[in-house]
Write a protein that holds these residues in place. Structure first.
Motif, PDB file in Angstrom:
ATOM      1  N   UNK A 158     -11.638  -0.490 -11.245  1.00 15.43           N
ATOM      2  CA  UNK A 158     -11.665   0.737 -12.035  1.00 15.43           C
ATOM      3  C   UNK A 158     -12.538   1.760 -11.331  1.00 15.43           C
ATOM      4  N   UNK A 159     -12.427   2.999 -11.801  1.00 16.46           N
ATOM      5  CA  UNK A 159     -13.201   4.102 -11.248  1.00 16.46           C
ATOM      6  C   UNK A 159     -13.950   4.766 -12.401  1.00 16.46           C
ATOM      7  N   UNK A 204       0.779  18.710   0.192  1.00 18.04           N
ATOM      8  CA  UNK A 204       0.533  19.556  -0.981  1.00 18.04           C
ATOM      9  C   UNK A 204       0.909  18.864  -2.268  1.00 18.04           C
ATOM     10  N   UNK A 205       1.977  18.053  -2.210  1.00 19.54           N
ATOM     11  CA  UNK A 205       2.403  17.305  -3.392  1.00 19.54           C
ATOM     12  C   UNK A 205       1.384  16.288  -3.844  1.00 19.54           C
ATOM     13  N   UNK A 206       0.684  15.648  -2.907  1.00 22.42           N
ATOM     14  CA  UNK A 206      -0.357  14.676  -3.264  1.00 22.42           C
ATOM     15  C   UNK A 206      -1.475  15.355  -4.037  1.00 22.42           C
ATOM     16  N   UNK A 207      -1.887  16.515  -3.554  1.00 24.43           N
ATOM     17  CA  UNK A 207      -2.949  17.269  -4.242  1.00 24.43           C
ATOM     18  C   UNK A 207      -2.498  17.617  -5.654  1.00 24.43           C
ATOM     19  N   UNK A 208      -1.300  18.177  -5.788  1.00 23.82           N
ATOM     20  CA  UNK A 208      -0.827  18.617  -7.099  1.00 23.82           C
ATOM     21  C   UNK A 208      -0.686  17.437  -8.051  1.00 23.82           C
ATOM     22  N   UNK A 209      -0.044  16.365  -7.582  1.00 17.11           N
ATOM     23  CA  UNK A 209       0.220  15.259  -8.502  1.00 17.11           C
ATOM     24  C   UNK A 209      -1.067  14.567  -8.937  1.00 17.11           C
ATOM     25  N   UNK A 210      -2.031  14.419  -8.051  1.00 16.90           N
ATOM     26  CA  UNK A 210      -3.304  13.811  -8.454  1.00 16.90           C
ATOM     27  C   UNK A 210      -3.974  14.643  -9.531  1.00 16.90           C
ATOM     28  N   UNK A 211      -3.927  15.968  -9.391  1.00 20.61           N
ATOM     29  CA  UNK A 211      -4.505  16.848 -10.419  1.00 20.61           C
ATOM     30  C   UNK A 211      -3.726  16.722 -11.724  1.00 20.61           C
ATOM     31  N   UNK A 212      -2.390  16.700 -11.640  1.00 19.34           N
ATOM     32  CA  UNK A 212      -1.568  16.532 -12.843  1.00 19.34           C
ATOM     33  C   UNK A 212      -1.935  15.232 -13.561  1.00 19.34           C
ATOM     34  N   UNK A 213      -2.004  14.138 -12.783  1.00 18.26           N
ATOM     35  CA  UNK A 213      -2.234  12.825 -13.381  1.00 18.26           C
ATOM     36  C   UNK A 213      -3.596  12.737 -14.054  1.00 18.26           C
ATOM     37  N   UNK A 214      -4.639  13.268 -13.411  1.00 18.91           N
ATOM     38  CA  UNK A 214      -5.973  13.220 -14.011  1.00 18.91           C
ATOM     39  C   UNK A 214      -6.034  14.056 -15.289  1.00 18.91           C
ATOM     40  N   UNK A 215      -5.396  15.219 -15.272  1.00 17.94           N
ATOM     41  CA  UNK A 215      -5.371  16.039 -16.489  1.00 17.94           C
ATOM     42  C   UNK A 215      -4.683  15.296 -17.618  1.00 17.94           C
ATOM     43  N   UNK A 230      -5.766   7.922  -6.066  1.00 15.65           N
ATOM     44  CA  UNK A 230      -6.968   8.165  -5.269  1.00 15.65           C
ATOM     45  C   UNK A 230      -6.793   7.642  -3.839  1.00 15.65           C
ATOM     46  N   UNK A 231      -6.068   6.535  -3.695  1.00 13.67           N
ATOM     47  CA  UNK A 231      -5.796   6.003  -2.354  1.00 13.67           C
ATOM     48  C   UNK A 231      -4.958   7.004  -1.555  1.00 13.67           C
ATOM     49  N   UNK A 232      -3.947   7.586  -2.201  1.00 16.44           N
ATOM     50  CA  UNK A 232      -3.141   8.598  -1.532  1.00 16.44           C
ATOM     51  C   UNK A 232      -3.995   9.789  -1.109  1.00 16.44           C
ATOM     52  N   UNK A 233      -4.891  10.213  -1.985  1.00 14.70           N
ATOM     53  CA  UNK A 233      -5.755  11.351  -1.687  1.00 14.70           C
ATOM     54  C   UNK A 233      -6.690  11.015  -0.523  1.00 14.70           C
ATOM     55  N   UNK A 234      -7.232   9.788  -0.532  1.00 21.24           N
ATOM     56  CA  UNK A 234      -8.120   9.375   0.561  1.00 21.24           C
ATOM     57  C   UNK A 234      -7.365   9.314   1.888  1.00 21.24           C
ATOM     58  N   UNK A 238      -1.139  -1.777 -12.768  1.00 19.20           N
ATOM     59  CA  UNK A 238      -0.113  -2.454 -11.973  1.00 19.20           C
ATOM     60  C   UNK A 238       1.239  -2.489 -12.685  1.00 19.20           C
ATOM     61  N   UNK A 239       1.233  -2.358 -14.003  1.00 14.49           N
ATOM     62  CA  UNK A 239       2.496  -2.389 -14.737  1.00 14.49           C
ATOM     63  C   UNK A 239       3.273  -1.090 -14.597  1.00 14.49           C
ATOM     64  N   UNK A 240       2.593   0.009 -14.316  1.00 14.47           N
ATOM     65  CA  UNK A 240       3.253   1.298 -14.106  1.00 14.47           C
ATOM     66  C   UNK A 240       2.529   2.025 -12.971  1.00 14.47           C
ATOM     67  N   UNK A 241       2.855   1.701 -11.725  1.00 10.83           N
ATOM     68  CA  UNK A 241       2.141   2.269 -10.573  1.00 10.83           C
ATOM     69  C   UNK A 241       2.176   3.793 -10.507  1.00 10.83           C
ATOM     70  N   UNK A 242       3.202   4.403 -11.110  1.00  8.15           N
ATOM     71  CA  UNK A 242       3.314   5.861 -11.052  1.00  8.15           C
ATOM     72  C   UNK A 242       2.124   6.539 -11.708  1.00  8.15           C
ATOM     73  N   UNK A 243       1.613   5.975 -12.792  1.00 11.73           N
ATOM     74  CA  UNK A 243       0.473   6.584 -13.486  1.00 11.73           C
ATOM     75  C   UNK A 243      -0.814   5.812 -13.208  1.00 11.73           C
ATOM     76  N   UNK A 244      -0.860   5.103 -12.094  1.00 13.55           N
ATOM     77  CA  UNK A 244      -2.057   4.366 -11.710  1.00 13.55           C
ATOM     78  C   UNK A 244      -3.030   5.316 -11.018  1.00 13.55           C
ATOM     79  N   UNK A 245      -4.211   5.560 -11.587  1.00 17.06           N
ATOM     80  CA  UNK A 245      -5.150   6.494 -10.965  1.00 17.06           C
ATOM     81  C   UNK A 245      -5.706   5.977  -9.642  1.00 17.06           C
ATOM     82  N   UNK A 246      -5.878   4.647  -9.536  1.00 21.32           N
ATOM     83  CA  UNK A 246      -6.423   4.092  -8.297  1.00 21.32           C
ATOM     84  C   UNK A 246      -5.470   4.354  -7.136  1.00 21.32           C
TER      85      UNK A 246
END
Length: 393
Positions: free
Chosen positions: A235-236, A197-208, A271-275, A260-268
């Motif tokens: 890139x995506x 559930x955390x993966x879903x929430x955080x991916x949505x947070x990050x994209x917003x 997306x890997x976590x979501x996949x 790569x300099x800040x993996x926490x806010x890396x969208x790629x």
């Protein structure tokens, strides 16, 4: 300038309406004026926003008809601004004086709904003014734009602030807040179900936050909106078919690069976590964000947006719970609009982007860009002195 600040809140009214629909129950007396309201509001806005506007408009009409059976909902004259402020007072005035005591954000959503009502019954009028035509001796423009209503809104906001009420979107989510949300949602000590559930929430947070999107735009993202060719580029590409500024199918696109300099806010990486969560068997079509059960099962037939609450409320409640879990005493000061405001601040302050660059990234119109820039990048919880900040900046 204070009046401009009040008007700027209309720009995020969609979220506010979904949060306050229960304050306008549907079991109200229907009549010819209310049915006319339904017909007029149906043509120009999305279903969710239209339904919210319509419910508020029906309450406005029945409120005045109960006070005066001869009241004409389509009459527009010098008394109309008073009708508007009287209704908002009934909803948001203090309980000890016989009113309902709703929050200031209810007043904002009410004013936006009535703007839509008067715009539809007077389609040829200016949307930005309210003035007396000395030649015809008639009032032109929209009564919700009158100085009387604008000053009332400013006064109501200050009164609410003095009593301890603050806008739920007053605070921006800064970079450090996004880092904390990442660590909280993906904590290694969580159970498998909680982490899913955390993966879903955080991916949505990050994209917003990265794309300056509205919450409903994030929740409604589909697999078809994404294009990524593995091994060929870092890139995506993301495209939306419609959004608030472009409701006629004009595409708006983003390109999110790996960070790569800040993996926490890396969208790629997100997306890997979501996949990994969805697995190779998931159907690569339909809504991107799916419902995860309490046992951790991914329900492909139940997208997150199909839950029984408004889409904005789903993520709003999740954000509140996550911030409380992090120990934020001020969790109530954050709302779904905090992502856009924080993302805007990050680009200007950290990335050294200009206001024009941020506006272009957010897909805003020229007029909206100026207002939103001032709203998003003003000091937190200090809108009253926003003009001083603009001058100093």
């Amino acid at each position: 300038l204070d009046l401009e600040d009040a008007d700027s809140l209309l720009l995020h009214v969609k979220d506010l309406i979904s949060q306050h629909l229960d304050e306008f129950p549907e079991d109200q007396v229907d009549d010819d004026a209310a049915r006319y309201a339904a017909k007029m509001t149906k043509a120009s806005i999305t279903d969710g926003t239209r339904d919210g506007h319509l419910r508020i408009i029906k309450h406005y009409i029945t409120f005045h008809l109960r006070r005066n059976k001869k009241w004409d909902a389509q009459r527009v004259d010098d008394k109309t601004p008073h009708d508007i402020t009287a209704f908002i007072t009934q909803k948001c005035g203090p309980v000890e004086q016989g009113f309902e005591g709703r929050k200031y954000s209810t007043a904002v959503s009410t004013r936006a709904a009535l703007t839509m009502w008067y715009k539809n019954i007077r389609p040829n009028e200016s949307l930005t003014e309210w003035r007396l035509d000395s030649v015809s001796n008639t009032w032109r423009g929209l009564p919700t734009r009158s100085r009387q209503v604008s000053q009332f809104m400013v006064g109501l906001e200050k009164t609410k602030a003095k009593s301890g009420e603050v806008s739920s979107s007053a605070r921006a989510l800064a970079l450090e807040d996004i880092h904390r949300l990442h660590n909280y949602c993906l904590d290694s000590t969580l159970t498998l179900a909680q982490k899913r559930g955390g993966i879903i929430r955080y991916t949505a947070y990050l994209l917003a936050w990265l794309m300056l999107l509205r919450i409903d735009e994030v929740i409604k993202l589909r697999f078809e909106n994404f294009e990524k060719i593995p091994g060929e580029r870092k890139f995506v590409d993301i495209s939306l078919n419609t959004r608030k500024q472009n409701q006629t199918g004009l595409l708006h696109s983003w390109r999110l690069h790996a960070n790569d300099s800040d993996p926490v806010i890396c969208p790629v990486r997100a997306f890997i976590l979501l996949a990994s969560l969805y697995g190779p068997e998931i159907r690569k079509s339909g809504p991107l964000f799916l419902h995860v059960t309490a046992q951790g099962a991914v329900m492909q037939s139940q997208p997150l947006a199909s839950l029984d609450s408004p889409t904005a409320s789903v993520l709003s409640r999740s954000l509140s719970r996550d911030l409380q879990g992090l120990g934020y005493a001020s969790w109530a000061l954050y709302g779904t609009h905090s992502f856009r405001r924080g993302g805007c601040q990050y680009r200007i302050k950290v990335k050294r982007w200009s206001a024009d660059m941020v506006a272009a990234w957010g897909g805003w119109s020229q007029v909206e860009a100026v207002t939103m820039f001032r709203y998003f990048y003003s000091p937190n919880d200090n809108h009253e002195y926003m003009h001083d900040y603009d001058r100093n900046y």
